[in-house]
Design a protein around this motif. Sequence first.
Motif, PDB file in Angstrom:
ATOM      1  N   SER A 268       5.134  -4.161  -7.448  1.00 36.96           N
ATOM      2  CA  SER A 268       4.566  -4.618  -6.185  1.00 36.96           C
ATOM      3  C   SER A 268       3.716  -5.847  -6.444  1.00 36.96           C
ATOM      4  O   SER A 268       3.118  -5.982  -7.515  1.00 36.96           O
TER       5      SER A 268
ATOM      6  N   LEU B 179      11.025   3.908  -1.539  1.00 32.48           N
ATOM      7  CA  LEU B 179      10.066   3.044  -0.849  1.00 32.48           C
ATOM      8  C   LEU B 179       8.919   3.859  -0.256  1.00 32.48           C
ATOM      9  O   LEU B 179       7.793   3.379  -0.180  1.00 32.48           O
ATOM     10  N   LYS B 180       9.193   5.095   0.123  1.00 36.57           N
ATOM     11  CA  LYS B 180       8.149   5.971   0.651  1.00 36.57           C
ATOM     12  C   LYS B 180       7.115   6.284  -0.441  1.00 36.57           C
ATOM     13  O   LYS B 180       5.907   6.231  -0.209  1.00 36.57           O
TER      14      LYS B 180
ATOM     15  N   LEU C 231       9.182  -6.422  -2.511  1.00 33.61           N
ATOM     16  CA  LEU C 231       9.202  -5.426  -1.442  1.00 33.61           C
ATOM     17  C   LEU C 231      10.320  -4.400  -1.608  1.00 33.61           C
ATOM     18  O   LEU C 231      10.155  -3.248  -1.202  1.00 33.61           O
TER      19      LEU C 231
ATOM     20  N   SER D   3       7.646   6.452  -8.486  1.00 37.27           N
ATOM     21  CA  SER D   3       7.791   5.662  -7.252  1.00 37.27           C
ATOM     22  C   SER D   3       9.229   5.149  -7.147  1.00 37.27           C
ATOM     23  O   SER D   3       9.485   3.960  -7.111  1.00 37.27           O
TER      24      SER D   3
ATOM     25  N   VAL E 179       0.725   1.887  -2.718  1.00 34.11           N
ATOM     26  CA  VAL E 179       0.292   0.561  -2.270  1.00 34.11           C
ATOM     27  C   VAL E 179      -0.692   0.637  -1.103  1.00 34.11           C
ATOM     28  O   VAL E 179      -1.701  -0.075  -1.092  1.00 34.11           O
ATOM     29  N   ARG E 180      -0.426   1.476  -0.118  1.00 35.98           N
ATOM     30  CA  ARG E 180      -1.279   1.529   1.077  1.00 35.98           C
ATOM     31  C   ARG E 180      -2.752   1.821   0.786  1.00 35.98           C
ATOM     32  O   ARG E 180      -3.613   1.143   1.341  1.00 35.98           O
TER      33      ARG E 180
ATOM     34  N   GLU F 229       0.888  -6.500   1.003  1.00 31.72           N
ATOM     35  CA  GLU F 229       1.944  -6.519   0.006  1.00 31.72           C
ATOM     36  C   GLU F 229       2.859  -7.685   0.357  1.00 31.72           C
ATOM     37  O   GLU F 229       3.363  -7.773   1.479  1.00 31.72           O
TER      38      GLU F 229
ATOM     39  N   LYS G 238       6.581   4.460  -3.093  1.00 38.25           N
ATOM     40  CA  LYS G 238       5.918   3.194  -3.393  1.00 38.25           C
ATOM     41  C   LYS G 238       4.779   2.947  -2.410  1.00 38.25           C
ATOM     42  O   LYS G 238       3.683   2.569  -2.788  1.00 38.25           O
ATOM     43  N   ARG G 239       5.051   3.163  -1.125  1.00 36.41           N
ATOM     44  CA  ARG G 239       4.019   2.982  -0.095  1.00 36.41           C
ATOM     45  C   ARG G 239       2.818   3.884  -0.325  1.00 36.41           C
ATOM     46  O   ARG G 239       1.686   3.515  -0.039  1.00 36.41           O
ATOM     47  N   SER G 240       3.066   5.082  -0.874  1.00 40.22           N
ATOM     48  CA  SER G 240       1.954   6.011  -1.110  1.00 40.22           C
ATOM     49  C   SER G 240       0.987   5.483  -2.164  1.00 40.22           C
ATOM     50  O   SER G 240      -0.173   5.899  -2.200  1.00 40.22           O
TER      51      SER G 240
END
Length: 97
Positions: free
Chosen positions: A52, A19-20, A46, A16, A26-27, A42, A22-24
């Motif tokens: 996170s 940020l992309k 950030l 990760s 966290v979301r 979150e 990481k979002r995969s």
Amino acid sequence: MYTGTALFDLLLPADSRSLKAKRSYVRPIVAALRRFEVSAAEVGDLDLHGRSQLAVAVVAAETGHVREVLDSCERLVAGRPEVELLSVRRRLYGPQD
């Protein structure tokens, strides 16, 4: 009326690095938490790629129900094999607070 909050500190996998990515991670966790009818988002770290902080808030008529929901949320996050749960901070607020 009782409200409860939980703050989850997560260590994300080494891949990760954006940020992309990481979002995969966290979301899907936030989406799964919302199935418990809580507010989830979150809220910290950030801009850090490998970390996170997720927060959950719940409102209920009884403290027992608040605790059950927060326990379920914690089990869900701890059971995710792709992340490591580093710490959990909980708070419970009642009418006297």
